[in-house]
Scaffold this motif. Structure first.
Motif, mmCIF file in Angstrom:
data_model
loop_
_atom_site.group_PDB
_atom_site.id
_atom_site.type_symbol
_atom_site.label_atom_id
_atom_site.label_comp_id
_atom_site.label_asym_id
_atom_site.label_seq_id
_atom_site.Cartn_x
_atom_site.Cartn_y
_atom_site.Cartn_z
ATOM 1 N N HIS A 10 0.817 -1.220 0.000
ATOM 2 C CA HIS A 10 0.000 0.000 0.000
ATOM 3 C C HIS A 10 0.853 1.274 0.000
ATOM 4 O O HIS A 10 0.607 2.199 0.772
ATOM 5 N N ALA A 11 1.852 1.298 -0.872
ATOM 6 C CA ALA A 11 2.669 2.502 -1.046
ATOM 7 C C ALA A 11 3.438 2.909 0.205
ATOM 8 O O ALA A 11 3.837 4.067 0.337
ATOM 9 N N CYS A 12 3.669 1.981 1.106
ATOM 10 C CA CYS A 12 4.468 2.237 2.314
ATOM 11 C C CYS A 12 5.891 1.746 2.043
ATOM 12 O O CYS A 12 6.337 0.715 2.580
ATOM 13 N N GLY A 40 -2.261 2.647 -3.182
ATOM 14 C CA GLY A 40 -3.590 2.869 -2.621
ATOM 15 C C GLY A 40 -3.530 3.168 -1.138
ATOM 16 O O GLY A 40 -3.164 2.306 -0.339
ATOM 17 N N ARG A 41 -3.835 4.431 -0.774
ATOM 18 C CA ARG A 41 -3.970 4.887 0.610
ATOM 19 C C ARG A 41 -2.649 5.099 1.331
ATOM 20 O O ARG A 41 -2.639 5.575 2.458
ATOM 21 N N LEU A 249 -0.395 -0.772 6.332
ATOM 22 C CA LEU A 249 -0.934 0.562 6.066
ATOM 23 C C LEU A 249 -1.485 1.223 7.317
ATOM 24 O O LEU A 249 -1.424 2.442 7.480
ATOM 25 N N TRP A 250 -2.022 0.416 8.223
ATOM 26 C CA TRP A 250 -2.749 0.938 9.384
ATOM 27 C C TRP A 250 -1.884 0.981 10.642
ATOM 28 O O TRP A 250 -2.400 1.116 11.747
ATOM 29 N N GLY A 251 -0.574 0.840 10.480
ATOM 30 C CA GLY A 251 0.295 0.831 11.648
ATOM 31 C C GLY A 251 0.433 -0.535 12.275
ATOM 32 O O GLY A 251 0.821 -0.657 13.442
ATOM 33 N N CYS A 271 5.195 -1.593 11.844
ATOM 34 C CA CYS A 271 5.148 -0.464 10.920
ATOM 35 C C CYS A 271 4.569 0.769 11.618
ATOM 36 O O CYS A 271 3.676 0.653 12.470
ATOM 37 N N PRO A 272 5.029 1.950 11.245
ATOM 38 C CA PRO A 272 4.420 3.169 11.763
ATOM 39 C C PRO A 272 3.079 3.394 11.076
ATOM 40 O O PRO A 272 2.786 2.812 10.029
#
Length: 278
Positions: A10-12, A40-41, A249-251, A271-272
């Motif tokens: 997700h683009a992280c 995405g997001r 994506l959501w940490g 993940c942050p």
């Protein structure tokens, strides 16, 4: 040489780079198999697509629902939502090249030498491996063909929700792409149900996660399906499936599984939060 499957990015890109460093990933010798939703997001869609593309034969991805939505938005066939965070990609000087590269990625990758099949959401209960591969090839030909805008204009929708070989045209392609990229729950008769996205334990009676639907054709005796898409499901493993979206994506975490080991070895990176909104 090591083979790693990794859940939704997700683009992280920062999380992906950190995980690859933890794995001591060497693109000269190792390979990545990505479950899709590269974009995405998340905060770095342009850089993420460039990085995966530029890894060449060291990285392989399937298409996720957010990737396909990104293609539709770039073509003017999909409505961009603020939460998509696609503006940097749409404004990039190489956007057309990146979108063209993205649409040429497959919906399914078979890894017979290791006993795995990679796809974003899963495999429809009525499909055996041969049918799944044939259906993926049909939809991939449409995604890579001359009438991509027509496909995108007819793509959105939840019907038809049950597979039949008699399906034709846009309806057939819509079912195939929905199954590979959007599916979570099914009913006992194999119908796709898009009403829930929570964990199976909280689902209404009569809904089954796709990998536990009665009479499913892929049960672990022929292949193990590697999928992402379902962050509220998390990382689970059972007969015929491993799920790898752990909410980067959501940490949450970004999860990798090393496929060339027995048993498969999992690595998870905390993940942050990435500023995503529901």
């Amino acid at each position: 040489m090591a083979d790693y499957a990794i859940g939704d990015i997700h683009a992280c890109l920062g999380s992906l780079d950190s995980l690859l460093q933890t794995l001591d990933f060497d693109p000269q010798h190792d390979r990545l198999w990505l479950t899709g939703d590269l974009v995405g997001r998340g905060p770095q869609p342009v850089e993420t697509l460039r990085r995966v593309r530029d890894l060449g034969d060291a990285a392989h991805t399937v298409l996720g629902n957010h990737d396909i939505h990104c293609i539709a938005v770039a073509l003017g066939a999909g409505r961009q939502r603020a939460s998509d965070r696609l503006e940097p990609l749409l404004a990039a000087p190489d956007r057309d090249d990146l979108i063209d590269w993205l649409r040429h990625q497959p919906l399914l990758i078979d890894l017979p030498e290791s006993g795995y099949t990679l796809t974003h959401a899963g495999i429809a209960p009525q499909w055996d491996p041969a049918t799944a591969a044939r259906c993926a090839a049909e939809a991939e030909a449409a995604l890579q063909g001359d009438n991509l805008v027509g496909l995108m204009n007819h793509l959105y929708g939840n019907k038809p929700d049950r597979w039949s070989e008699s399906l034709t045209g846009w309806a057939r392609l819509r079912f195939i792409i929905n199954a590979f990229t959007r599916m979570r729950f099914c009913r006992a008769d194999g119908r796709l149900d898009f009403s829930c996205n929570g964990p199976p334990e909280s689902a209404p009676k009569g809904l089954y996660p796709w990998y536990a639907t009665p009479d499913r054709r892929i049960d672990g005796t022929t292949t193990t399906v590697l999928s992402g898409h379902w962050s509220r499901l998390g990382c689970r493993q059972g007969p015929g499936y491993i799920t790898l979206d752990t909410g980067c994506l959501w940490g949450g975490q970004l999860t990798a599984v090393q496929l060339d080991r027995s048993p498969a070895r999992f690595t998870r990176l905390d993940c942050p939060t990435n500023g995503a909104s529901a």
